[in-house]
Design an enzyme around this catalytic site. Structure first.
Site, PDB file in Angstrom:
ATOM      1  N   GLY A 251      70.821  56.198 126.215  1.00  0.00           N
ATOM      2  CA  GLY A 251      69.607  55.770 126.752  1.00  0.00           C
ATOM      3  C   GLY A 251      69.447  54.484 127.403  1.00  0.00           C
ATOM      4  O   GLY A 251      68.470  54.161 127.959  1.00  0.00           O
ATOM      5  N   ARG A 296      73.085  59.608 131.232  1.00  0.00           N
ATOM      6  CA  ARG A 296      72.442  58.900 132.427  1.00  0.00           C
ATOM      7  C   ARG A 296      73.311  57.761 133.014  1.00  0.00           C
ATOM      8  O   ARG A 296      73.874  57.895 134.156  1.00  0.00           O
ATOM      9  CB  ARG A 296      71.094  58.492 132.294  1.00  0.00           C
ATOM     10  CG  ARG A 296      70.358  58.363 133.531  1.00  0.00           C
ATOM     11  CD  ARG A 296      68.986  57.305 133.342  1.00  0.00           C
ATOM     12  NE  ARG A 296      68.267  58.082 132.070  1.00  0.00           N
ATOM     13  CZ  ARG A 296      67.431  58.979 132.281  1.00  0.00           C
ATOM     14  NH1 ARG A 296      67.159  59.493 133.367  1.00  0.00           N
ATOM     15  NH2 ARG A 296      66.780  59.512 131.326  1.00  0.00           N
ATOM     16  N   ARG A 333      62.615  65.265 138.074  1.00  0.00           N
ATOM     17  CA  ARG A 333      62.050  64.082 137.761  1.00  0.00           C
ATOM     18  C   ARG A 333      60.888  63.583 137.991  1.00  0.00           C
ATOM     19  O   ARG A 333      59.994  62.982 137.481  1.00  0.00           O
ATOM     20  CB  ARG A 333      63.183  63.133 137.379  1.00  0.00           C
ATOM     21  CG  ARG A 333      64.488  63.892 136.756  1.00  0.00           C
ATOM     22  CD  ARG A 333      65.456  62.800 136.378  1.00  0.00           C
ATOM     23  NE  ARG A 333      65.074  61.850 135.325  1.00  0.00           N
ATOM     24  CZ  ARG A 333      64.684  60.653 135.590  1.00  0.00           C
ATOM     25  NH1 ARG A 333      64.817  60.402 136.878  1.00  0.00           N
ATOM     26  NH2 ARG A 333      64.269  59.841 134.706  1.00  0.00           N
ATOM     27  N   CYS A 364      56.179  75.820 146.387  1.00  0.00           N
ATOM     28  CA  CYS A 364      54.827  76.025 146.301  1.00  0.00           C
ATOM     29  C   CYS A 364      54.117  75.020 145.354  1.00  0.00           C
ATOM     30  O   CYS A 364      53.462  76.042 144.527  1.00  0.00           O
ATOM     31  CB  CYS A 364      54.567  77.421 146.396  1.00  0.00           C
ATOM     32  SG  CYS A 364      54.893  78.277 148.050  1.00  0.00           S
ATOM     33  N   TYR A 393      70.391  64.632 135.086  1.00  0.00           N
ATOM     34  CA  TYR A 393      69.084  65.404 134.639  1.00  0.00           C
ATOM     35  C   TYR A 393      68.483  65.843 136.068  1.00  0.00           C
ATOM     36  O   TYR A 393      67.367  66.114 136.035  1.00  0.00           O
ATOM     37  CB  TYR A 393      67.992  64.520 133.842  1.00  0.00           C
ATOM     38  CG  TYR A 393      68.678  64.031 132.633  1.00  0.00           C
ATOM     39  CD1 TYR A 393      69.009  64.807 131.490  1.00  0.00           C
ATOM     40  CD2 TYR A 393      68.960  62.664 132.473  1.00  0.00           C
ATOM     41  CE1 TYR A 393      69.331  64.445 130.382  1.00  0.00           C
ATOM     42  CE2 TYR A 393      69.402  62.259 131.272  1.00  0.00           C
ATOM     43  CZ  TYR A 393      69.831  63.226 130.178  1.00  0.00           C
ATOM     44  OH  TYR A 393      70.207  62.597 129.022  1.00  0.00           O
TER      45      TYR A 393
HETATM   46  C1  LIG Z   1      70.529  62.305 120.838  1.00  0.00           C
HETATM   47  C2  LIG Z   1      70.702  61.888 122.424  1.00  0.00           C
HETATM   48  N1  LIG Z   1      71.785  61.208 122.486  1.00  0.00           N
HETATM   49  C3  LIG Z   1      72.048  60.611 123.862  1.00  0.00           C
HETATM   50  C4  LIG Z   1      71.094  61.086 124.743  1.00  0.00           C
HETATM   51  C5  LIG Z   1      71.387  60.527 126.244  1.00  0.00           C
HETATM   52  O1  LIG Z   1      70.464  59.688 126.821  1.00  0.00           O
HETATM   53  P1  LIG Z   1      70.873  58.992 128.133  1.00  0.00           P
HETATM   54  O2  LIG Z   1      71.237  60.137 129.145  1.00  0.00           O
HETATM   55  O3  LIG Z   1      69.387  58.253 128.241  1.00  0.00           O
HETATM   56  O4  LIG Z   1      72.091  57.969 128.072  1.00  0.00           O
HETATM   57  C6  LIG Z   1      69.865  61.715 124.478  1.00  0.00           C
HETATM   58  C7  LIG Z   1      68.927  61.675 125.676  1.00  0.00           C
HETATM   59  O5  LIG Z   1      68.011  61.045 125.704  1.00  0.00           O
HETATM   60  C8  LIG Z   1      69.627  62.127 123.346  1.00  0.00           C
HETATM   61  O6  LIG Z   1      68.645  62.876 122.994  1.00  0.00           O
HETATM   62  N1  LIG Z   2      65.384  64.897 130.775  1.00  0.00           N
HETATM   63  C1  LIG Z   2      65.481  63.062 130.731  1.00  0.00           C
HETATM   64  C2  LIG Z   2      66.042  62.760 129.666  1.00  0.00           C
HETATM   65  C3  LIG Z   2      66.232  63.580 128.519  1.00  0.00           C
HETATM   66  C4  LIG Z   2      66.295  62.809 127.451  1.00  0.00           C
HETATM   67  C5  LIG Z   2      67.071  63.645 126.284  1.00  0.00           C
HETATM   68  N2  LIG Z   2      66.814  63.319 125.144  1.00  0.00           N
HETATM   69  C6  LIG Z   2      65.181  62.715 132.118  1.00  0.00           C
HETATM   70  O1  LIG Z   2      65.595  62.965 133.180  1.00  0.00           O
HETATM   71  O2  LIG Z   2      65.015  61.357 132.226  1.00  0.00           O
END
Ligand SMILES: Cc1ncc(COP(=O)(O)O)c(C=O)c1O
Ligand SMILES: N[C@@H](CCCC[NH3+])C(=O)O
Length: 435
Positions: A251, A296, A333, A364, A393
């Protein structure tokens, strides 16, 4: 130029063009067409190295587990496998792709709030490292499968620690009313542990929490670490449960535009390590392996999407649209979360700006906006616009809405580009049709 301060891994070549992994972006656009997602592989390696360094310096046992929902492709699974990074999958499809790409099953963990019986059976058959158990229904399902296969499941228990992360509500997951994990505060997490301890079919390797995504402050991670270690102490006292793994999720926020002011991703890792170490000492527990699950932060800023501009629409004093050949199909996004990105001319990122424009896609939908109200130079049809920080993502949430094919993806390193995902063709999109 302001936009360029965005990402320090962006480099210009002698011609003044943006280069990605040492390759001229114009050459990439010419050779592979657009929209094109181009990764700078050295960026990913550098991020992994900095995470590893933080753990090694702290002298703790650890695992970095890449959350492959951020970008799931053979090329990234292989790269991470080579780098000794584990892999988090959230569906049978991701599990299949990881295994087919050569990821060691022991390095795979399986997440999800509604894993199907078939997915769980597959994970158990493949002897993956751990299933992250999410809810009571799943405990029942796993037990049934284990009985029928006469196999023990290796699991980690996912806790919703009751922490509200400061992020978009769609990507906040640690609060008590989250759909993910066993709620801590109401005692459900403890009930789950008790149920699994009573059963001979579970080897409970540890505990997990993930508070959300695109987070900028270490505060929530520290709070989570404090709560989770206290939980380990409590469970050791009550049940003599000794966790081998403490997984504090991912995260860690990244920079998409000038609005974002993230800290270095490794700072999250350092804060997690320090808090866990201090709390473990306080309760005189044995330090488990510390796991983190970044998606991410390992790959988001590594990629730039290249688009070709097409139609322009100006209504004096009202709007100024520049349309590109991609949009919400390759990057949902902005439409889904109101996410802010930036764009600039790949041939001349420093060109003086002369207009405030909104970069829109070709889908569209009026909500198909990639970048809103940004200063840009004059742009003519056929120019290449670069949109940075699209590595996470983007492709993984891409669609073929309006029957536009998904973009191609290249990995660039040391001046060489390698096609890792082909552009989806009209024919590809007809493949599932039945006459
Ligand atoms: C369980 C879990 N772990 C890890 C992540 C990876 O998050 P991020 O891509 O924000 O590092 C997510 C997505 O939010 C998740 O749901
Ligand atoms: N898809 C999301 C994050 C996913 C988080 C998954 N737990 C984004 O683009 O920010």
């Amino acid at each position: 130029m302001e936009v360029l301060s965005l990402l320090d891994n962006l480099k210009l070549n002698e011609a003044g063009h943006l280069q990605i992994g040492g390759v001229d972006s114009l050459q990439l656009a010419h050779e592979y067409q657009t929209p094109l997602i181009a990764y700078d592989v050295s960026y990913i390696k550098k991020e992994i190295a900095s995470f590893k360094d933080a753990f090694v310096k702290a002298g703790v046992k650890y695992r970095i587990v890449y959350a492959s929902k951020a970008f799931s492709a053979k090329a990234i699974y292989r790269l991470l496998q080579q780098e000794g990074v584990g892999c988090d999958v959230v569906s049978g499809g991701e599990l299949y792709a990881a295994i087919k790409s050569g990821v060691d099953p022991e390095m795979i963990e399986f997440h999800g709030n509604n894993k199907t019986p078939a997915e769980l059976e597959y994970a158990i058959k493949e002897n993956i490292g751990c299933i992250v158990v999410d809810n009571f229904y799943e405990i029942e399902l796993i037990e049934k499968i284990c009985v029928s296969k006469n196999k023990i499941a290796h699991v980690v228990l996912r806790v919703a620690p009751g922490i509200e992360a400061e992020t978009h509500k769609y990507i906040s997951t640690g609060q008590s009313n989250s759909k993910f994990g066993f709620d801590l505060d109401s005692g459900q997490a403890q009930e789950a542990l008790v149920q699994m301890l009573r059963s001979p079919w579970f080897e409970i390797r540890g505990v997990h929490c993930h508070i959300g995504s695109q987070i900028f402050s270490v505060a929530g991670f520290k709070m989570a670490a404090v709560k989770m270690v206290r939980l380990l102490w409590d469970w050791k006292e009550k049940y003599d449960f000794k966790a081998q793994i403490l997984n504090l999720g991912g995260g860690f926020g990244i920079k998409y535009s000038e609005n974002d002011h993230p800290i270095e991703p490794v700072e999250f890792v350092r804060a997690i390590i320090q808090t866990v170490q201090a709390e473990i000492k306080k309760y005189e527990l044995t330090l488990p392996e510390i796991w983190v699950e970044p998606g991410r932060s390992l790959i988001g800023e590594a990629a730039t999407t290249l688009y070709t501009t097409g139609s322009m629409k100006k209504v004096p004093d009202l709007c100024n649209f520049i349309a590109v050949d991609g949009g919400m199909g390759d990057n949902i996004r902005p439409a889904l979360y109101g996410a802010k990105y930036a764009a600039f001319l790949a041939t001349d990122p420093y060109a003086p700006t002369t207009q405030v424009a909104t970069v829109v896609g070709k889908y569209c939908e009026s909500g198909d906006v990639l970048v809103s109200d940004q200063e840009l130079p004059e742009v003519k049809p056929g120019d290449i616009l670069a949109m940075p920080a699209t590595g996470a993502y983007g492709y993984s949430m891409a669609s073929n809405y309006n029957r536009n094919g998904r973009p191609a993806v290249v990995f660039c390193e040391d001046g060489h580009a390698k096609l890792v995902l082909k552009r989806e063709t009209y024919a590809d999109m007809m493949n599932l049709e039945v006459d």
